[in-house]
Design a protein around this motif. Structure first.
Motif, short mmCIF file in Angstrom:
data_model
loop_
_atom_site.label_atom_id
_atom_site.label_comp_id
_atom_site.label_asym_id
_atom_site.label_seq_id
_atom_site.Cartn_x
_atom_site.Cartn_y
_atom_site.Cartn_z
N ASP A 255 -20.51 -7.94 -5.33
CA ASP A 255 -19.07 -7.74 -5.15
C ASP A 255 -18.36 -9.07 -4.92
N THR B 101 -19.14 -10.34 -1.61
CA THR B 101 -20.57 -10.48 -1.27
C THR B 101 -21.04 -11.88 -1.65
N HIS C 104 -22.01 -1.42 -5.46
CA HIS C 104 -21.56 -1.20 -4.06
C HIS C 104 -22.56 -0.37 -3.25
N1 URA Z 1 -24.28 -3.52 -2.53
C1 URA Z 1 -22.96 -3.69 -2.26
O1 URA Z 1 -22.34 -2.84 -1.63
N2 URA Z 1 -22.36 -4.79 -2.73
C2 URA Z 1 -23.00 -5.76 -3.41
O2 URA Z 1 -22.38 -6.76 -3.79
C3 URA Z 1 -24.38 -5.58 -3.68
C4 URA Z 1 -24.99 -4.45 -3.23
#
Ligand code: URA
Length: 234
Positions: A101, A104, A185
């Motif tokens: 993400d 992330t 996600h």
């Molecule tokens: N899970 C998530 O919720 N976000 C990510 O970026 C990777 C795995």
């Protein structure tokens, strides 16, 4: 469309400078006509160098990036946000293997090798990824054990291969969680299903690879040995 000298160099036939010399000396034909330096070609154009058809098997490249926050996991973005590909200094057209993400951070692989990307992303090959998630609030013992046993996310169960509380404060927890699957996600969905939002998320490892001492925004090429080991997931 790509510049002709770049396509020739990326095929591994010769360097970019040599390719330019070949074009300038009239030794390169595109669809039967003598090519000129800087002209652009596409995948369907037939390129001949010194009388031989160019095999466009582009050199394969593999990078590990420590993705910073605020960077999008794609090769381009319609909103003009910074992309992971723009952080890597290469002329070769690469793309990320899977996604992290926008907010992330952590380990992301990028390549131009579609075969390896497919191998690693296919659920049957069971590539494990480890995340460090900072969650709001604390997991109750019941929540912890129900997660450990496996949790339904949109009609499919996710069973963590590893689950550990690394740190607990009054209003947050740092959780280490490893999973096989790669739905978008997924980690945020797992904790949301338990009533906790994720305030920070980092991917620490991917298969046997970990970030080592790569700082945020830094990257390195994978070694041949690492690439071979990734292929062995097939
Ligand atoms: N899970 C998530 O919720 N976000 C990510 O970026 C990777 C795995």
């Amino acid at each position: 469309m790509e510049r002709l000298q770049k396509v020739i160099a990326n095929s591994g036939l010769t360097s970019r400078r040599k390719a330019e010399e070949l074009i300038n000396s009239g030794k390169v034909l595109v669809n039967g006509k003598i090519a000129s330096l800087g002209m652009k070609v596409n995948d369907s154009d037939i390129i001949m160098v010194n009388g031989e058809v160019l095999e466009k098997n582009e050199k394969k490249v593999y990078y590990m990036l420590n993705k910073p926050r605020g960077v999008i996991s794609s090769a381009s973005d319609e909103k003009n946000r910074k992309t992971v590909v723009s952080l890597i200094d290469t002329d070769i057209r690469i793309y990320p293997i899977g996604r992290l993400d926008y907010d992330t951070t952590g380990l992301l692989l990028l390549t131009n090798d579609g075969e390896l990307a497919n191998i690693l992303m296919h659920p049957k090959n069971e590539v494990e990824k480890t995340y460090i998630a900072k969650i709001e609030g604390n997991l109750t013992p019941q929540e912890f054990y129900s997660l450990k046993k496996g949790i339904m996310i949109e009609d499919r169960k996710v069973i963590p291969t590893r689950l550990k509380v690394r740190k607990t404060t009054i209003d947050s927890q740092i959780i280490e969680i490893s999973i096989i699957e790669g739905r978008n996600h997924i980690i945020k969905k797992i904790f949301a299903a338990l009533g906790h939002s994720v305030s920070k998320l980092k991917r620490e490892s991917y298969a046997f690879l970990s970030l080592g001492n790569l700082k945020s925004g830094e990257y390195r090429e994978l070694t041949l040995k690492e690439v071979k080991k990734l292929y062995s997931f097939k």
